[in-house]
Each structure stands twice: as C-alpha cells, then as structure tokens.
Design a protein around this motif. Structure first.
Motif, PDB file in Angstrom:
ATOM      1  N   ALA A  28      37.690  56.218  29.938  1.00  0.00           N
ATOM      2  CA  ALA A  28      37.416  54.540  29.867  1.00  0.00           C
ATOM      3  C   ALA A  28      38.788  54.188  30.886  1.00  0.00           C
ATOM      4  CB  ALA A  28      37.682  54.242  28.292  1.00  0.00           C
ATOM      5  N   ILE A  29      39.749  54.689  30.868  1.00  0.00           N
ATOM      6  CA  ILE A  29      40.727  54.133  31.650  1.00  0.00           C
ATOM      7  C   ILE A  29      40.690  54.554  33.110  1.00  0.00           C
ATOM      8  CG2 ILE A  29      43.231  54.567  32.307  1.00  0.00           C
ATOM      9  CD1 ILE A  29      42.747  53.118  29.528  1.00  0.00           C
ATOM     10  N   HIS A  30      39.804  55.695  33.423  1.00  0.00           N
ATOM     11  CA  HIS A  30      39.484  55.765  34.808  1.00  0.00           C
ATOM     12  C   HIS A  30      38.485  54.994  35.504  1.00  0.00           C
ATOM     13  CE1 HIS A  30      37.540  57.976  38.183  1.00  0.00           C
ATOM     14  NE2 HIS A  30      39.011  58.445  38.563  1.00  0.00           N
ATOM     15  N   GLY A  31      37.305  54.604  34.437  1.00  0.00           N
ATOM     16  CA  GLY A  31      36.663  53.556  34.769  1.00  0.00           C
ATOM     17  C   GLY A  31      37.098  52.054  35.030  1.00  0.00           C
ATOM     18  N   TYR A  32      38.309  51.940  34.276  1.00  0.00           N
ATOM     19  CA  TYR A  32      38.701  50.658  34.566  1.00  0.00           C
ATOM     20  C   TYR A  32      39.445  50.508  35.846  1.00  0.00           C
ATOM     21  CZ  TYR A  32      42.700  47.035  33.611  1.00  0.00           C
ATOM     22  OH  TYR A  32      43.304  45.868  33.796  1.00  0.00           O
ATOM     23  N   LEU A  33      40.180  51.497  36.211  1.00  0.00           N
ATOM     24  CA  LEU A  33      40.859  51.731  37.528  1.00  0.00           C
ATOM     25  C   LEU A  33      39.768  51.843  38.636  1.00  0.00           C
ATOM     26  CD1 LEU A  33      43.484  54.381  36.205  1.00  0.00           C
ATOM     27  CD2 LEU A  33      44.214  51.823  36.859  1.00  0.00           C
ATOM     28  N   SER A  34      38.907  52.544  38.341  1.00  0.00           N
ATOM     29  CA  SER A  34      37.814  52.554  39.482  1.00  0.00           C
ATOM     30  C   SER A  34      37.247  51.418  39.595  1.00  0.00           C
ATOM     31  CB  SER A  34      36.787  53.593  39.117  1.00  0.00           C
ATOM     32  OG  SER A  34      36.988  54.646  39.026  1.00  0.00           O
ATOM     33  N   ARG A  35      36.766  50.550  38.879  1.00  0.00           N
ATOM     34  CA  ARG A  35      36.128  49.228  38.878  1.00  0.00           C
ATOM     35  C   ARG A  35      37.059  48.140  39.617  1.00  0.00           C
ATOM     36  NH1 ARG A  35      33.704  51.258  34.358  1.00  0.00           N
ATOM     37  NH2 ARG A  35      35.308  50.027  33.050  1.00  0.00           N
ATOM     38  N   ARG A  36      38.479  48.532  39.488  1.00  0.00           N
ATOM     39  CA  ARG A  36      39.297  47.667  40.481  1.00  0.00           C
ATOM     40  C   ARG A  36      39.946  47.852  41.747  1.00  0.00           C
ATOM     41  NH1 ARG A  36      38.361  47.012  35.387  1.00  0.00           N
ATOM     42  NH2 ARG A  36      38.452  44.954  34.356  1.00  0.00           N
ATOM     43  N   ALA A  37      40.124  49.185  41.758  1.00  0.00           N
ATOM     44  CA  ALA A  37      40.805  49.882  42.972  1.00  0.00           C
ATOM     45  C   ALA A  37      39.834  50.925  43.613  1.00  0.00           C
ATOM     46  CB  ALA A  37      42.064  50.581  42.381  1.00  0.00           C
ATOM     47  N   GLY A  38      38.597  51.275  43.022  1.00  0.00           N
ATOM     48  CA  GLY A  38      37.898  52.135  43.744  1.00  0.00           C
ATOM     49  C   GLY A  38      38.216  53.711  43.223  1.00  0.00           C
ATOM     50  N   SER A  39      37.162  54.354  43.357  1.00  0.00           N
ATOM     51  CA  SER A  39      37.297  55.868  42.756  1.00  0.00           C
ATOM     52  C   SER A  39      38.489  56.662  43.251  1.00  0.00           C
ATOM     53  CB  SER A  39      36.008  56.505  42.363  1.00  0.00           C
ATOM     54  OG  SER A  39      35.554  56.710  43.985  1.00  0.00           O
ATOM     55  N   GLN A  40      38.513  56.593  44.635  1.00  0.00           N
ATOM     56  CA  GLN A  40      39.682  57.665  45.264  1.00  0.00           C
ATOM     57  C   GLN A  40      40.987  57.124  44.781  1.00  0.00           C
ATOM     58  OE1 GLN A  40      39.828  57.488  49.242  1.00  0.00           O
ATOM     59  NE2 GLN A  40      40.739  59.431  49.404  1.00  0.00           N
ATOM     60  N   ALA A  75      47.610  50.453  32.340  1.00  0.00           N
ATOM     61  CA  ALA A  75      46.694  50.600  33.396  1.00  0.00           C
ATOM     62  C   ALA A  75      46.908  49.386  34.261  1.00  0.00           C
ATOM     63  CB  ALA A  75      45.242  50.875  33.068  1.00  0.00           C
ATOM     64  N   ARG A  76      46.956  48.236  33.534  1.00  0.00           N
ATOM     65  CA  ARG A  76      47.044  46.905  34.451  1.00  0.00           C
ATOM     66  C   ARG A  76      48.200  47.004  35.262  1.00  0.00           C
ATOM     67  NH1 ARG A  76      49.037  41.930  32.191  1.00  0.00           N
ATOM     68  NH2 ARG A  76      47.965  39.952  33.531  1.00  0.00           N
ATOM     69  N   ASN A  77      49.387  47.257  34.578  1.00  0.00           N
ATOM     70  CA  ASN A  77      50.655  47.309  35.190  1.00  0.00           C
ATOM     71  C   ASN A  77      50.777  48.244  36.504  1.00  0.00           C
ATOM     72  OD1 ASN A  77      51.616  45.384  33.588  1.00  0.00           O
ATOM     73  ND2 ASN A  77      52.614  46.846  32.114  1.00  0.00           N
ATOM     74  N   VAL A  78      49.958  49.469  36.357  1.00  0.00           N
ATOM     75  CA  VAL A  78      49.933  50.259  37.358  1.00  0.00           C
ATOM     76  C   VAL A  78      49.209  49.722  38.563  1.00  0.00           C
ATOM     77  CG1 VAL A  78      49.059  52.545  38.232  1.00  0.00           C
ATOM     78  CG2 VAL A  78      50.229  52.492  35.952  1.00  0.00           C
ATOM     79  N   LEU A  79      48.094  49.037  38.281  1.00  0.00           N
ATOM     80  CA  LEU A  79      47.274  48.529  39.273  1.00  0.00           C
ATOM     81  C   LEU A  79      47.896  47.484  39.978  1.00  0.00           C
ATOM     82  CD1 LEU A  79      43.821  48.078  37.575  1.00  0.00           C
ATOM     83  CD2 LEU A  79      44.228  49.226  39.694  1.00  0.00           C
ATOM     84  N   ARG A  80      48.710  46.661  39.309  1.00  0.00           N
ATOM     85  CA  ARG A  80      49.515  45.544  39.780  1.00  0.00           C
ATOM     86  C   ARG A  80      50.503  46.178  41.064  1.00  0.00           C
ATOM     87  NH1 ARG A  80      51.220  41.136  35.109  1.00  0.00           N
ATOM     88  NH2 ARG A  80      49.340  40.029  35.420  1.00  0.00           N
ATOM     89  N   ASN A  89      43.162  43.526  48.218  1.00  0.00           N
ATOM     90  CA  ASN A  89      41.611  43.068  47.800  1.00  0.00           C
ATOM     91  C   ASN A  89      40.750  44.080  47.767  1.00  0.00           C
ATOM     92  OD1 ASN A  89      42.213  40.208  48.176  1.00  0.00           O
ATOM     93  ND2 ASN A  89      42.036  40.448  50.305  1.00  0.00           N
ATOM     94  N   ILE A  90      39.974  44.236  46.731  1.00  0.00           N
ATOM     95  CA  ILE A  90      39.067  45.329  46.498  1.00  0.00           C
ATOM     96  C   ILE A  90      37.509  44.919  47.024  1.00  0.00           C
ATOM     97  CG2 ILE A  90      38.138  46.450  44.692  1.00  0.00           C
ATOM     98  CD1 ILE A  90      40.374  46.033  43.060  1.00  0.00           C
ATOM     99  N   ASP A  91      36.934  45.667  47.876  1.00  0.00           N
ATOM    100  CA  ASP A  91      35.634  45.584  48.174  1.00  0.00           C
ATOM    101  C   ASP A  91      34.786  45.995  47.134  1.00  0.00           C
ATOM    102  OD1 ASP A  91      33.328  45.242  49.597  1.00  0.00           O
ATOM    103  OD2 ASP A  91      33.698  46.721  50.927  1.00  0.00           O
ATOM    104  N   LEU A  92      34.359  44.860  46.257  1.00  0.00           N
ATOM    105  CA  LEU A  92      33.493  45.010  45.057  1.00  0.00           C
ATOM    106  C   LEU A  92      32.099  45.373  45.547  1.00  0.00           C
ATOM    107  CD1 LEU A  92      34.356  42.041  42.961  1.00  0.00           C
ATOM    108  CD2 LEU A  92      35.267  44.535  42.942  1.00  0.00           C
ATOM    109  N   ASP A  93      31.622  45.295  46.782  1.00  0.00           N
ATOM    110  CA  ASP A  93      30.268  45.504  47.332  1.00  0.00           C
ATOM    111  C   ASP A  93      30.536  47.068  47.864  1.00  0.00           C
ATOM    112  OD1 ASP A  93      29.227  43.287  46.528  1.00  0.00           O
ATOM    113  OD2 ASP A  93      29.743  42.463  48.630  1.00  0.00           O
TER     114      ASP A  93
END
Length: 185
Positions: A28-40, A75-80, A89-93
């Motif tokens: 779940a946490i990996h999915g959250y991070l992936s959707r916001r920053a990309g899988s890599q 996870a949100r703090n790590v993303l910030r 900016n994340i390329d959502l497409d």
C-alpha cells in the motif's frame, strides 16, 4: 496481533517485530509513493519511509491499532522532502509498469479524454484538498484516517474532501457537456 502491539513489542527488546509492520503495509505504501512520484522513485523512497518509521516508532500513538494512517503521514513527509530536492511535478500521464489496482479503474473510464480531464482536474486542486481526496479515493482511507495521516482535525479533512469532490464534479460535468456538444456537431 495489532500494529500497535507490534510497534510496542519492537520497542521492548524485540525490534524485529517491526518487520511484520513492513510486510503488512509495504504494498500500500509503495503504491501511494508510485502514484505520486513514479515507480522508480517509489522504490527508493519506500526504504526511507521504513527507516523513518522505525526511528519514530517511540512516538507512535498506541491507542490506534492500525499503523496505516501514521505510515501514510511519514510517506507524505518523505515525498515532500523528495519534491523539495528533486522533481516537483509528476507526469501523471507517464506510463508506469507498476502493477496497481487502480489501473483497472482507469481502463474503465469512458474515454482517454475523460481520463485526461480527470487527471488535469485532480492536479489543479489545491494541494490540501488533493491530499485528502487521494488518501480517501486511492488509498481507501476514511476521512478520519486521512486526518491522522495529514495531522489535521477530522472535520477539516471532511470539509476539504467535500470541496475537492464538488470541484471535480463541476469540472467533469462541464467536460461531459462539452463532449456532448461536440458530438452533436
């Protein structure tokens, strides 16, 4: 055994009990991070989440049996921090090879235009509203759990969620009306 019990156990001489927390929530946490920053980026960020969570477990409120909202907050703090030092900016497409249960939802959208409109609408929401919406919609949290993750009062989370949903409804209704007008021409 609850997450709260495992964290308490990890603090009382059995630090390896924290491994079960990782097992329970890593997907779940990996999915959250992936959707916001990309899988890599998510692969790297996930490790940082676990390091921070393990280091901060002494501050965990054991009155909450489920550690998921607490972990999303970390996870949100790590993303910030990632966004401050890296790509903002994340390329959502962008194509993402991560297996994600939401891919099926996106595949069922009426058209690519609807998906673009939704992506644009979500990305244009104020960050405080988008954060609550994505935690509730994608991460399947309750508004109260999202409030814990975001360190805000539950009422604030509910009102932000309401505003986000209302904004999206209006944007998508306008988009659908434009498509209907174009189809008539």
């Amino acid at each position: 055994m609850t997450d709260s019990m495992l964290i308490a156990r990890s603090l009382c001489g059995t630090p390896e009990a924290f491994v079960e927390i990782v097992r329970r929530h890593e997907v779940a946490i990996h999915g959250y991070l992936s959707r916001r920053a990309g899988s890599q980026a998510a692969d790297d960020l996930l490790g940082e989440v676990w390091v921070r969570a393990f280091g901060a477990r002494h501050g965990y409120d054991t009155s909450y049996d489920d550690a998921r909202p607490w972990l999303y907050g970390i996870a949100r703090n790590v993303l910030r921090a990632h966004w401050r030092t890296g790509r903002r900016n994340i390329d959502l497409d962008a194509p993402d090879e991560t297996l994600d249960p939401w891919d099926e939802v996106i595949d069922r959208l009426d058209s690519a235009a609807s998906a673009r409109a939704l992506t644009l609408a979500v990305s244009n929401l104020p960050a405080v509203e988008r954060d609550v919406l994505l935690l509730v919609a994608w991460e399947q949290m309750t508004p109260a759990e999202a409030a814990i993750a975001l360190s805000i009062p539950p009422g604030t989370a509910r009102s932000r969620l309401h505003r986000a949903r209302e904004t999206l409804r209006n944007i998508l209704a306008e988009t659908n009306a434009n498509y209907a007008d174009e189809a008539e021409v």
